[in-house]
Write an enzyme that holds these catalytic residues in place. Structure first.
Site, PDB file in Angstrom:
ATOM      1  N   ASP A  75      -4.058 -50.367 -22.538  1.00 14.65           N
ATOM      2  CA  ASP A  75      -5.250 -49.834 -21.891  1.00 14.65           C
ATOM      3  C   ASP A  75      -5.952 -51.024 -21.266  1.00 14.65           C
ATOM      4  OD1 ASP A  75      -6.985 -47.715 -21.157  1.00 14.65           O
ATOM      5  OD2 ASP A  75      -8.428 -48.408 -22.636  1.00 14.65           O
ATOM      6  N   SER A  76      -6.438 -50.840 -20.049  1.00 14.21           N
ATOM      7  CA  SER A  76      -6.995 -51.978 -19.331  1.00 14.21           C
ATOM      8  C   SER A  76      -8.127 -51.538 -18.434  1.00 14.21           C
ATOM      9  CB  SER A  76      -5.891 -52.644 -18.504  1.00 14.21           C
ATOM     10  OG  SER A  76      -5.283 -51.687 -17.648  1.00 14.21           O
ATOM     11  N   PHE A 163      -3.171 -53.514  -7.080  1.00 11.91           N
ATOM     12  CA  PHE A 163      -3.658 -52.138  -7.034  1.00 11.91           C
ATOM     13  C   PHE A 163      -5.096 -52.133  -7.557  1.00 11.91           C
ATOM     14  CE2 PHE A 163      -3.723 -50.825 -11.548  1.00 11.91           C
ATOM     15  CZ  PHE A 163      -3.094 -51.916 -12.118  1.00 11.91           C
ATOM     16  N   LYS A 186       0.188 -63.315 -10.127  1.00 12.00           N
ATOM     17  CA  LYS A 186      -0.733 -62.411 -10.835  1.00 12.00           C
ATOM     18  C   LYS A 186      -0.320 -62.304 -12.308  1.00 12.00           C
ATOM     19  CE  LYS A 186      -2.585 -57.806 -11.354  1.00 12.00           C
ATOM     20  NZ  LYS A 186      -2.658 -56.398 -11.025  1.00 12.00           N
ATOM     21  N   ARG A 192      -3.018 -58.501 -18.219  1.00  8.40           N
ATOM     22  CA  ARG A 192      -1.831 -57.790 -18.699  1.00  8.40           C
ATOM     23  C   ARG A 192      -0.720 -58.778 -19.038  1.00  8.40           C
ATOM     24  NH1 ARG A 192      -1.816 -54.613 -15.001  1.00  8.40           N
ATOM     25  NH2 ARG A 192      -3.148 -53.090 -15.996  1.00  8.40           N
TER      26      ARG A 192
HETATM   27  P1  IMP Z   1      -5.202 -47.557 -17.613  1.00  7.25           P
HETATM   28  O1  IMP Z   1      -3.970 -47.175 -16.858  1.00  7.25           O
HETATM   29  O2  IMP Z   1      -5.788 -46.473 -18.430  1.00  7.25           O
HETATM   30  O3  IMP Z   1      -5.027 -48.837 -18.368  1.00  7.25           O
HETATM   31  O4  IMP Z   1      -6.338 -47.772 -16.505  1.00  7.25           O
HETATM   32  C1  IMP Z   1      -6.475 -48.985 -15.922  1.00  7.25           C
HETATM   33  C2  IMP Z   1      -7.492 -48.899 -14.788  1.00  7.25           C
HETATM   34  O5  IMP Z   1      -8.208 -50.126 -14.815  1.00  7.25           O
HETATM   35  C3  IMP Z   1      -6.785 -48.831 -13.438  1.00  7.25           C
HETATM   36  O6  IMP Z   1      -6.762 -47.547 -12.928  1.00  7.25           O
HETATM   37  C4  IMP Z   1      -7.651 -49.756 -12.589  1.00  7.25           C
HETATM   38  O7  IMP Z   1      -8.746 -49.057 -12.095  1.00  7.25           O
HETATM   39  C5  IMP Z   1      -8.149 -50.789 -13.590  1.00  7.25           C
HETATM   40  N1  IMP Z   1      -7.185 -51.908 -13.745  1.00  7.25           N
HETATM   41  C6  IMP Z   1      -6.583 -52.301 -14.886  1.00  7.25           C
HETATM   42  N2  IMP Z   1      -5.763 -53.332 -14.678  1.00  7.25           N
HETATM   43  C7  IMP Z   1      -5.848 -53.587 -13.368  1.00  7.25           C
HETATM   44  C8  IMP Z   1      -5.208 -54.550 -12.555  1.00  7.25           C
HETATM   45  O8  IMP Z   1      -4.386 -55.392 -12.964  1.00  7.25           O
HETATM   46  N3  IMP Z   1      -5.545 -54.503 -11.257  1.00  7.25           N
HETATM   47  C9  IMP Z   1      -6.423 -53.603 -10.751  1.00  7.25           C
HETATM   48  N4  IMP Z   1      -7.044 -52.686 -11.453  1.00  7.25           N
HETATM   49  C10 IMP Z   1      -6.758 -52.676 -12.780  1.00  7.25           C
END
Ligand code: IMP
Length: 214
Positions: A75-76, A163, A186, A192
């Site tokens: 989760d990010s 993205f 990156k 990540r």
């Molecule tokens: P997840 O897929 O639930 O972890 O949601 C991550 C969301 O956080 C993504 O849809 C992006 O909006 C943002 N995000 C997380 N990591 C990145 C990255 O490496 N680049 C750009 N946006 C990120």
């Protein structure tokens, strides 16, 4: 070779995680579809917590209950200091545009972030990307690694790579936004990359079969 299910239905995310974990030759990463785990209506609601760690672990546990294999989930999101850490765990749904997906959703999220930061000087636009990477093994052993990357949210996009918020996120140590960096650069600097490499190290020991290494 150990097969691990990556709890995602996003081809982009699987590719990024496969690339980061490629030095760990003993791991074969497959996604939920390849693992034969059908999409269920409740699966998106699993990430309902206020921390990245809890969300990653909840997702890994949810799919571990549906697979005999180890499951890895992440989760990010991006946390901006002057916004009190927002969008944070709500990064993906920040704009509230449930009708959009992919790059259109990214565009709506980026537009709202710029709106919230309008008038804020660059020196106060600091924040970080955060990634929590969790794994649940078939015997119930769990582990979570967290990686962060510090940066500054620009007031206009730079670069077309990556993205999400990447074109707005300047990494001072690289002198470039994530949107301007190559995928390899990156991965080297990213939240990540750091979380997954730490998890890869843990897995390399945990999967050698001796519980003492866990
Ligand atoms: P997840 O897929 O639930 O972890 O949601 C991550 C969301 O956080 C993504 O849809 C992006 O909006 C943002 N995000 C997380 N990591 C990145 C990255 O490496 N680049 C750009 N946006 C990120």
């Amino acid at each position: 070779m150990t097969r691990i299910v990556v709890a995602t239905r996003s081809a982009h995310k699987l590719r990024e995680i496969r690339q980061i974990l490629s030095p760990y030759a003993g791991l074969e990463l497959i996604d939920l579809d390849d693992a034969g785990i059908p999409e269920s209506p409740g699966e998106d609601a699993v990430e309902a917590f206020e921390t990245f760690e809890e969300n990653a672990l909840a997702k890994a546990r949810y799919f571990a209950a549906r697979s005999p294999l180890p499951v890895l989930a992440d989760d990010s999101g991006i946390c901006v200091d002057v916004l009190g850490g927002a969008p944070g765990v709500r990064s993906k749904r920040f704009s509230g545009r449930t009708d959009l997906g992919g790059s259109e959703l990214d565009g709506a999220n980026n537009a709202l972030l710029l709106e919230r930061l309008s008038g804020v000087p660059e020196s106060e636009r600091t924040g970080r990307y955060v990634c929590a990477a969790a794994v649940v093994l078939p015997d119930g052993i769990e582990h979570v690694s967290v990686g962060t990357c510090e940066g500054v949210v620009l007031n206009q996009p730079r670069g077309a790579g990556g993205f999400g918020y990447d074109p707005l996120f300047l990494v001072p140590e690289a002198g470039a936004t994530f949107g301007e960096l190559s995928p390899a650069d990156k991965d080297r600097l990213s939240h990540r990359g750091k979380a997954m490499r730490a998890l890869g190290e843990w897995l390399a020991h945990a999967l050698d079969g001796s519980p003492g290494n866990r």
